[in-house]
Design a protein around this motif. Structure first.
Motif, PDB file in Angstrom:
ATOM      1  N   GLN A  92     175.348 -49.623  46.958  1.00 59.40           N
ATOM      2  CA  GLN A  92     174.485 -48.581  47.192  1.00 59.40           C
ATOM      3  C   GLN A  92     173.998 -47.941  45.739  1.00 59.40           C
ATOM      4  OE1 GLN A  92     176.007 -45.550  49.679  1.00 59.40           O
ATOM      5  NE2 GLN A  92     176.240 -46.862  51.341  1.00 59.40           N
ATOM      6  N   THR A  93     172.465 -48.216  45.473  1.00 60.78           N
ATOM      7  CA  THR A  93     172.074 -47.524  44.399  1.00 60.78           C
ATOM      8  C   THR A  93     170.916 -46.577  44.329  1.00 60.78           C
ATOM      9  OG1 THR A  93     170.307 -49.417  44.298  1.00 60.78           O
ATOM     10  CG2 THR A  93     172.228 -49.952  43.286  1.00 60.78           C
ATOM     11  N   LEU A  94     170.773 -46.190  43.198  1.00 62.07           N
ATOM     12  CA  LEU A  94     169.464 -45.136  43.072  1.00 62.07           C
ATOM     13  C   LEU A  94     168.838 -45.697  42.025  1.00 62.07           C
ATOM     14  CD1 LEU A  94     168.864 -41.958  43.882  1.00 62.07           C
ATOM     15  CD2 LEU A  94     170.158 -41.384  41.831  1.00 62.07           C
ATOM     16  N   ALA A  95     167.419 -45.554  42.241  1.00 65.42           N
ATOM     17  CA  ALA A  95     166.494 -46.288  41.240  1.00 65.42           C
ATOM     18  C   ALA A  95     165.608 -45.463  40.673  1.00 65.42           C
ATOM     19  CB  ALA A  95     165.867 -47.389  41.885  1.00 65.42           C
ATOM     20  N   GLU A  96     165.109 -45.946  39.316  1.00 66.51           N
ATOM     21  CA  GLU A  96     164.157 -45.002  38.422  1.00 66.51           C
ATOM     22  C   GLU A  96     163.181 -46.144  37.844  1.00 66.51           C
ATOM     23  OE1 GLU A  96     162.230 -41.560  37.458  1.00 66.51           O
ATOM     24  OE2 GLU A  96     164.239 -41.452  38.393  1.00 66.51           O
ATOM     25  N   GLU A  97     161.877 -45.580  38.391  1.00 67.84           N
ATOM     26  CA  GLU A  97     160.891 -46.605  37.729  1.00 67.84           C
ATOM     27  C   GLU A  97     160.433 -45.877  36.500  1.00 67.84           C
ATOM     28  OE1 GLU A  97     156.798 -48.154  39.505  1.00 67.84           O
ATOM     29  OE2 GLU A  97     158.158 -48.527  40.651  1.00 67.84           O
ATOM     30  N   TYR A  98     159.801 -46.968  35.573  1.00 69.30           N
ATOM     31  CA  TYR A  98     159.093 -46.653  34.450  1.00 69.30           C
ATOM     32  C   TYR A  98     158.128 -47.457  34.048  1.00 69.30           C
ATOM     33  CZ  TYR A  98     162.325 -49.621  32.131  1.00 69.30           C
ATOM     34  OH  TYR A  98     163.227 -51.099  31.597  1.00 69.30           O
ATOM     35  N   THR A  99     157.130 -46.922  33.073  1.00 72.31           N
ATOM     36  CA  THR A  99     156.136 -47.923  32.781  1.00 72.31           C
ATOM     37  C   THR A  99     156.397 -48.374  31.481  1.00 72.31           C
ATOM     38  OG1 THR A  99     154.786 -46.086  33.536  1.00 72.31           O
ATOM     39  CG2 THR A  99     153.532 -47.733  32.023  1.00 72.31           C
ATOM     40  N   LEU A 100     156.038 -49.889  31.467  1.00 68.11           N
ATOM     41  CA  LEU A 100     155.990 -50.705  30.395  1.00 68.11           C
ATOM     42  C   LEU A 100     154.667 -50.874  29.791  1.00 68.11           C
ATOM     43  CD1 LEU A 100     158.193 -53.603  31.719  1.00 68.11           C
ATOM     44  CD2 LEU A 100     158.889 -51.899  30.191  1.00 68.11           C
ATOM     45  N   GLU A 101     154.361 -51.808  28.767  1.00 72.34           N
ATOM     46  CA  GLU A 101     153.338 -51.628  27.984  1.00 72.34           C
ATOM     47  C   GLU A 101     152.257 -52.306  29.174  1.00 72.34           C
ATOM     48  OE1 GLU A 101     151.072 -53.797  24.064  1.00 72.34           O
ATOM     49  OE2 GLU A 101     153.179 -53.678  24.259  1.00 72.34           O
ATOM     50  N   TYR A 102     152.860 -53.271  29.784  1.00 69.40           N
ATOM     51  CA  TYR A 102     151.853 -54.165  30.908  1.00 69.40           C
ATOM     52  C   TYR A 102     152.539 -54.104  32.231  1.00 69.40           C
ATOM     53  CZ  TYR A 102     149.290 -55.675  26.787  1.00 69.40           C
ATOM     54  OH  TYR A 102     148.689 -55.872  25.651  1.00 69.40           O
ATOM     55  N   GLY A 103     152.548 -53.059  33.010  1.00 62.76           N
ATOM     56  CA  GLY A 103     153.384 -52.861  34.354  1.00 62.76           C
ATOM     57  C   GLY A 103     154.333 -51.762  34.214  1.00 62.76           C
ATOM     58  N   ASN A 104     155.248 -52.080  35.300  1.00 60.39           N
ATOM     59  CA  ASN A 104     156.079 -51.193  35.534  1.00 60.39           C
ATOM     60  C   ASN A 104     157.809 -51.988  35.648  1.00 60.39           C
ATOM     61  OD1 ASN A 104     154.545 -49.019  35.532  1.00 60.39           O
ATOM     62  ND2 ASN A 104     154.038 -49.369  37.971  1.00 60.39           N
ATOM     63  N   ALA A 105     158.795 -51.299  35.283  1.00 56.70           N
ATOM     64  CA  ALA A 105     160.029 -51.786  35.422  1.00 56.70           C
ATOM     65  C   ALA A 105     160.962 -50.687  36.214  1.00 56.70           C
ATOM     66  CB  ALA A 105     160.627 -52.240  34.196  1.00 56.70           C
ATOM     67  N   THR A 106     162.121 -51.129  36.518  1.00 47.37           N
ATOM     68  CA  THR A 106     163.148 -50.298  37.192  1.00 47.37           C
ATOM     69  C   THR A 106     164.630 -50.440  37.039  1.00 47.37           C
ATOM     70  OG1 THR A 106     161.657 -50.231  39.325  1.00 47.37           O
ATOM     71  CG2 THR A 106     163.987 -49.518  39.503  1.00 47.37           C
ATOM     72  N   VAL A 107     165.175 -49.402  36.478  1.00 46.10           N
ATOM     73  CA  VAL A 107     166.664 -49.351  36.459  1.00 46.10           C
ATOM     74  C   VAL A 107     167.302 -48.782  37.651  1.00 46.10           C
ATOM     75  CG1 VAL A 107     166.653 -49.549  34.079  1.00 46.10           C
ATOM     76  CG2 VAL A 107     166.461 -47.492  35.140  1.00 46.10           C
ATOM     77  N   GLU A 108     168.392 -49.118  37.882  1.00 42.67           N
ATOM     78  CA  GLU A 108     169.449 -48.793  38.940  1.00 42.67           C
ATOM     79  C   GLU A 108     170.606 -48.599  38.377  1.00 42.67           C
ATOM     80  OE1 GLU A 108     167.476 -50.761  42.737  1.00 42.67           O
ATOM     81  OE2 GLU A 108     169.076 -51.882  41.807  1.00 42.67           O
ATOM     82  N   MET A 109     171.204 -47.558  39.251  1.00 39.47           N
ATOM     83  CA  MET A 109     172.730 -47.118  39.165  1.00 39.47           C
ATOM     84  C   MET A 109     173.388 -47.032  40.202  1.00 39.47           C
ATOM     85  SD  MET A 109     172.866 -44.221  36.320  1.00 39.47           S
ATOM     86  CE  MET A 109     174.526 -43.786  36.689  1.00 39.47           C
TER      87      MET A 109
END
Length: 178
Positions: A92-109
């Protein structure tokens, strides 16, 4: 001849022009990792900085933050927590999205990666725009952790990431800057 350890590390970093795209200079840490003396100097810089601080965990950001973070956790006798790119963790994860120069990405723990109140050092190889590090810090904080400091080998101050991290109130430490 003795040299400043931070300058020694800076000089060991390979600069690769026009990668991954024209006009970008990639700062490659693999020469440090390949050379036992350089790798030891780098690890020792971080160990000496954090050995007297009260920490519970080291959190490393996917993927190069895993290399330094896991070694540092071992040397400091702490646990290690991976902050992964989306879709890489099996529980089970918790996610956080962030902005890149061209689009978005997400990291999880993993949702059980840290306990409320634990003091965590967050580490990656470099601070560029700051998005990944800010997202990782937010994840840790959402789980109740106290992020003591965000650390990296390299700061690229022209890209503004270290300023963004400082604006969040998160202390930062980097060995060198380009």
């Amino acid at each position: 001849m003795h040299t400043d350890p931070a300058e020694y590390i800076r000089n060991a970093i390979r600069s690769v022009p026009d990668w991954p795209s024209p006009g970008v200079t990639f700062r490659d840490i693999t020469p440090i990792l390949q050379d036992p003396r350089s790798f030891r100097v780098l690890v020792d810089l971080f160990v000496y900085r954090y050995m007297r601080q009260r920490l519970d965990l080291v959190a490393g950001v996917d993927a190069r933050g895993f290399i330094l973070g896991s070694v540092l956790a071992y040397e400091l006798n702490l646990g290690f927590v991976p902050v992964r790119k989306k879709g890489k963790l099996p529980y089970q994860t918790l996610a956080e999205e962030y902005t890149l120069e061209y689009g978005n990405a997400t990291v999880e723990m993993h949702t059980d990666a840290v306990k409320p109140g634990q003091r965590v050092l967050l580490i990656d190889d470099l601070i560029a725009t700051g998005g990944t590090m800010v997202a990782a810090a937010k994840l840790l904080q959402r789980l109740g952790a106290n992020v003591v400091e965000a650390a990296a080998i390299i700061d690229l101050p022209e890209l503004g990431g270290s300023d963004i991290l400082k604006e969040t109130g998160l202390p930062i430490y980097t060995v060198c800057s380009f």
